[in-house]
Motif scaffolding. Structure first.
Motif, PDB file in Angstrom:
ATOM      1  N   ASP A 119      25.372   6.875 -15.131  1.00 44.43           N
ATOM      2  CA  ASP A 119      26.098   7.536 -16.382  1.00 44.43           C
ATOM      3  C   ASP A 119      26.634   7.459 -17.380  1.00 44.43           C
ATOM      4  OD1 ASP A 119      26.231   9.358 -15.159  1.00 44.43           O
ATOM      5  OD2 ASP A 119      24.143  10.605 -16.888  1.00 44.43           O
ATOM      6  N   THR A 120      27.807   6.657 -16.849  1.00 41.81           N
ATOM      7  CA  THR A 120      28.651   7.510 -17.679  1.00 41.81           C
ATOM      8  C   THR A 120      29.408   7.436 -18.742  1.00 41.81           C
ATOM      9  OG1 THR A 120      30.580   5.114 -17.332  1.00 41.81           O
ATOM     10  CG2 THR A 120      30.687   6.566 -15.480  1.00 41.81           C
ATOM     11  N   ASN A 121      29.141   6.488 -19.889  1.00 41.19           N
ATOM     12  CA  ASN A 121      28.428   6.831 -21.384  1.00 41.19           C
ATOM     13  C   ASN A 121      27.479   7.843 -21.686  1.00 41.19           C
ATOM     14  OD1 ASN A 121      26.443   4.948 -20.297  1.00 41.19           O
ATOM     15  ND2 ASN A 121      26.698   3.626 -22.253  1.00 41.19           N
ATOM     16  N   SER A 122      27.018   8.205 -20.498  1.00 40.53           N
ATOM     17  CA  SER A 122      25.959   9.249 -21.401  1.00 40.53           C
ATOM     18  C   SER A 122      26.866  10.567 -21.590  1.00 40.53           C
ATOM     19  CB  SER A 122      24.807  10.161 -19.917  1.00 40.53           C
ATOM     20  OG  SER A 122      25.408  10.813 -19.652  1.00 40.53           O
ATOM     21  N   GLY A 123      25.979  11.723 -22.421  1.00 38.58           N
ATOM     22  CA  GLY A 123      26.515  12.749 -22.638  1.00 38.58           C
ATOM     23  C   GLY A 123      26.663  13.998 -21.897  1.00 38.58           C
ATOM     24  N   LEU A 126      29.718  13.385 -19.773  1.00 36.90           N
ATOM     25  CA  LEU A 126      30.860  13.557 -20.164  1.00 36.90           C
ATOM     26  C   LEU A 126      30.664  14.963 -19.935  1.00 36.90           C
ATOM     27  CD1 LEU A 126      31.754  11.232 -23.464  1.00 36.90           C
ATOM     28  CD2 LEU A 126      32.605  11.066 -21.135  1.00 36.90           C
ATOM     29  N   LYS A 127      29.827  15.738 -20.124  1.00 38.38           N
ATOM     30  CA  LYS A 127      29.922  17.563 -20.383  1.00 38.38           C
ATOM     31  C   LYS A 127      30.229  18.337 -19.068  1.00 38.38           C
ATOM     32  CE  LYS A 127      26.698  18.106 -24.719  1.00 38.38           C
ATOM     33  NZ  LYS A 127      25.178  18.496 -24.649  1.00 38.38           N
ATOM     34  N   SER A 128      29.524  17.171 -18.079  1.00 34.77           N
ATOM     35  CA  SER A 128      29.430  17.345 -16.083  1.00 34.77           C
ATOM     36  C   SER A 128      31.153  17.877 -16.069  1.00 34.77           C
ATOM     37  CB  SER A 128      28.817  16.389 -15.292  1.00 34.77           C
ATOM     38  OG  SER A 128      29.256  15.517 -15.355  1.00 34.77           O
ATOM     39  N   LEU A 129      32.494  16.493 -16.511  1.00 35.11           N
ATOM     40  CA  LEU A 129      33.845  17.061 -15.985  1.00 35.11           C
ATOM     41  C   LEU A 129      34.715  17.921 -16.515  1.00 35.11           C
ATOM     42  CD1 LEU A 129      34.097  12.903 -16.996  1.00 35.11           C
ATOM     43  CD2 LEU A 129      33.722  13.639 -14.444  1.00 35.11           C
ATOM     44  N   LYS A 130      35.069  18.286 -15.827  1.00 36.48           N
ATOM     45  CA  LYS A 130      36.164  19.761 -15.902  1.00 36.48           C
ATOM     46  C   LYS A 130      37.002  19.004 -16.308  1.00 36.48           C
ATOM     47  CE  LYS A 130      33.781  22.247 -11.644  1.00 36.48           C
ATOM     48  NZ  LYS A 130      34.380  22.782 -10.319  1.00 36.48           N
ATOM     49  N   ARG A 229      22.420  15.410 -13.237  1.00 38.85           N
ATOM     50  CA  ARG A 229      21.178  15.191 -14.553  1.00 38.85           C
ATOM     51  C   ARG A 229      20.265  14.129 -14.029  1.00 38.85           C
ATOM     52  NH1 ARG A 229      20.562  16.693 -20.367  1.00 38.85           N
ATOM     53  NH2 ARG A 229      21.128  14.193 -21.171  1.00 38.85           N
ATOM     54  N   TRP A 230      21.079  12.821 -14.095  1.00 42.83           N
ATOM     55  CA  TRP A 230      20.912  11.596 -14.004  1.00 42.83           C
ATOM     56  C   TRP A 230      20.012  11.450 -12.725  1.00 42.83           C
ATOM     57  CZ3 TRP A 230      23.219   7.751 -11.962  1.00 42.83           C
ATOM     58  CH2 TRP A 230      22.463   5.997 -12.304  1.00 42.83           C
TER      59      TRP A 230
END
Length: 280
Positions: A119-123, A126-130, A229-230
């Protein structure tokens, strides 16, 4: 020996008998990525593979937009399985384009197997990346996007840049089979080339909710291409399964026995359908 079809200029290899599995590779690979997978499946599955446009270095560069890529995949699916939906087996950029094809042509896809790109285009992703992970991703992708831009003017330099980055990230494809022509998806993402990537389907709303999915991911990487989460959502969805392997990005090469064993087992447990999301 495989049957070879020509579909809109693509050389399409068809091997085996049974339900049709269409295999899409990613950067900087070729249909040879799936050699071991075809050997593992072809006794009871019909395996279909082809080089993504621009990835066959014997041909002229052929960058395509998302719309054009989905149309090409649709033409291949219609040619090899006009009356039945197919299973998609996807890796890397093959995941991105395969997921988008499935979202646009749900009735033509029965099941999806995705390898390492979620799910690389999910919010949530993006929030999971440091911050460090975001910099690492941007660094290699912008490098490759820039190499693609330079390719028509300085192909030698663009080839060297592309092959250097492939070595840096542990790619096992022989260097002579890697070229700047393959980098256009990164230019689409970062520079908006060929129409860019805006407006594509949300993977977290497609895989699981609408399609039975098996998702593989390599555990030995500096960053992931999916959110936790996904992954949890997918693991609890009917007909779906998640499999983490002690491998890097190219798990079908690094852990072939585990990858192909899990793949065969899941395919045996599920059955192709007409796009409804149901499993046997």
């Amino acid at each position: 020996m495989p049957t070879v079809l020509n579909v809109q200029g693509l050389e399409v290899w068809v091997e085996g008998n049974g339900p049709t599995v269409v295999m899409l590779h990613g950067w900087p690979d070729s249909p040879a990525l799936w050699d071991g997978t075809v050997a593992a499946l072809c006794e009871d599955h019909r395996c279909v593979r082809f080089a993504l446009p621009g990835y066959d270095l014997k041909q002229a560069p052929r960058p395509v937009s998302v719309d054009e890529m989905c149309a090409l995949i649709a033409a291949v699916v219609d040619a090899v399985s006009p009356d039945e939906p197919v299973t998609l087996l996807l890796h890397d950029w093959g995941c991105f384009f395969g997921y988008e094809f499935a979202a646009r042509h749900l009735q033509r896809v029965s099941r999806v197997v995705g390898a390492d790109i979620g799910d690389t285009n999910s919010g949530a992703y993006l929030k999971s990346l440091k911050a460090k992970e975001k910099c690492m991703i941007a660094g290699y992708q912008l490098w490759l996007a820039t190499a693609w831009k330079l390719g028509p003017l300085w192909p030698g330099l663009a080839h060297r840049m592309t092959r250097f980055m492939a070595r840096q990230i542990g790619c096992r494809t022989p260097p002579e089979q890697i070229g700047w022509q393959m980098n256009y998806p990164y230019a689409m993402q970062w520079f908006g080339s060929l129409g860019g990537l805006r407006g594509v389907a949300r993977v977290d709303r497609l895989l699981g909710p609408q399609l039975p999915t098996l998702f593989f991911f390599g555990k030995r990487k500096p960053f992931m291409f999916h959110s936790a989460r996904w992954l949890a959502q997918l693991a609890t969805s009917p007909g779906c399964e998640v499999k983490g392997l002690d491998a890097g990005h190219w798990m079908m090469k690094q852990k072939p026995a585990e990858f192909h064993g899990a793949l065969r087992a899941w395919l045996a447990r599920t059955s192709p359908h007409s796009g409804s999301g149901n499993t046997a």
